[in-house]
Design an enzyme around this catalytic site. Sequence first.
Site, mmCIF file in Angstrom:
data_model
loop_
_atom_site.group_PDB
_atom_site.id
_atom_site.type_symbol
_atom_site.label_atom_id
_atom_site.label_comp_id
_atom_site.label_asym_id
_atom_site.label_seq_id
_atom_site.Cartn_x
_atom_site.Cartn_y
_atom_site.Cartn_z
ATOM 1 N N GLY A 276 0.809 -1.213 0.000
ATOM 2 C CA GLY A 276 0.000 0.000 0.000
ATOM 3 C C GLY A 276 0.840 1.260 0.000
ATOM 4 N N LYS A 296 -4.993 7.174 -1.168
ATOM 5 C CA LYS A 296 -4.623 5.838 -0.703
ATOM 6 C C LYS A 296 -4.834 4.852 -1.844
ATOM 7 C CE LYS A 296 -5.681 6.326 4.249
ATOM 8 N NZ LYS A 296 -6.419 5.749 5.407
ATOM 9 N N ASP A 397 -10.560 0.592 15.855
ATOM 10 C CA ASP A 397 -9.105 0.656 15.678
ATOM 11 C C ASP A 397 -8.612 2.077 15.947
ATOM 12 O OD1 ASP A 397 -6.502 0.024 15.140
ATOM 13 O OD2 ASP A 397 -6.790 -0.431 13.016
#
Length: 539
Positions: A276, A296, A397
């Site tokens: 990534g 992203k 998260d």
Amino acid sequence: MVHKYLYLLCAFIIHECLGYLNLFLTSQEVQKTLGLDVELYYIRDGQINNNALAYVMDIPLNVDNLLISWESLNGKLPYNIGITTSNLHSITPKLNITQSGIIPTTLQTFTLSVPCTGTVADQVNIDISMNITLQPNNITTIKIQRKKNCKRNETPISSNISIDSKPVTNSVNIFYTAVGSAIILIGFLAICVLRYYLKEKKKKSSRGNSMQPHMTYLTSATRNPTSTCSYGSFRRMPSYSLIDERSKDLQERISELTIQRCRVGLNSVILEGTFGRVYLGSYTDENGRQEEVLVKTVTDHASQIQISLLLQEGMFMYSLNHKNILTILGVSIEDQTAPFLLYPYHSYKNLKVFLQKCKLNSEGVAHTLTTQEVVDMALQVIQGMQYLHKKHLWHKDLAARNCVVDDKLRIKVTDNALSRDLFPSDYHCLGDNENRPIKWMAIESLLQKEFSSSSDVWSFGVLLWELTTLAQQPYVEIDPFEVAAYLKDGYRLAQPVNCPDELFAVMAYCWAMSPSERPTFTQLQVCLQEFYAQLIRYV
């Protein structure tokens, strides 16, 4: 008296010989294993660091190679090195240097390979023993200790076997070869079926419509914003096999946010992992106005599962509107190209990376954020989480790595897309094929996979600890497999240095064993606002 002088003479000889020997881990190697941007010396100018040698360092599951740097600055020093493991069936270590030789007189790095065999699940102890000959009858032994948790649902075999032992039998390799071949065959058939389905779908959708030019993936760093874009690619539905019947809602969200690929430019890489990347880029709208964006995306070798996670986790903040939430702006998905997820950019930096860089300023002098700034940043995170919970969304998260900060210390909470790849040392797999942020999770999330507003409060407590420690790794001395038992026994993170008692008390409240005993984000806001007001009075 004679014995005393002999002792001093021997000590002098050892110091003089070791005084020209360095044995250490580079900052990149320490970052890979511990997440700290420091060098770790076992021997520095002859001084042996017994504390470093006594520390048994964990090797993350995704790390297969250990790099150790060394050099002799005063002539030839013979060495002999041996590797032992507690279970050779789990790990068969290999060195890229000979077991005996001369320590190089220039700075060099040797590699110890410790990949898990995948046949046995076990916590494996790895001992690196190095004998250095200082004088013909004077040999100094250095022992470096490591441990690694390997996955496999089989009974672990415990034995202390040397590196020269025989490898695992070929029958295991034959078995995995057969399984791998079957998986490849199934995958090939699935691809054929998928291509046939897409081909038939494209034929149906093209009836009655004129042919549209096919958009290609622009790989150059900059693009011409005035170029003509094909409207045929606008709001195109994704053709990835990852979007199945369960993902109709995700499909609808993506279709609403889909933008033309040719309007997106990639400028520079901000963060990069194995599969990534996060780019600083630009987006040009239909009126020719250009704005900076964060992009992203994944690399060419990313799997369909990784692409699926990027889209699912990236769409988590879809349609949210709050000053402390980083909301996705758009999605670009086209055939045969990696998806782009676009976010607004206002000189944002990843909060964890920012905190780690706070440890050293331009003059190289260590410094920390003020308590007032830490509390203000925590209050901003609380406001973002309050908004999220009003929408009945649990983050699951919450951590410094999943927040961004600008030059004025304004915080925005983000999704966790790509976080597992960009911050691999923060995630661990406990044998269930699920990479999770173990050391940020509440006890009930670890044991029963239960998530709620209370589990987010627990994670906020760890994030507050990160703010006060400048993003140190929590529970760095605790093995991920032992975290749940450690928490059940009542142990928690220690109070950071220079952390006020009032602030640490807030963290401790967040880590109450029972979810019902933890404060809500509204209660945390009231508490921290009062503390912030006290700080202002005395400044």
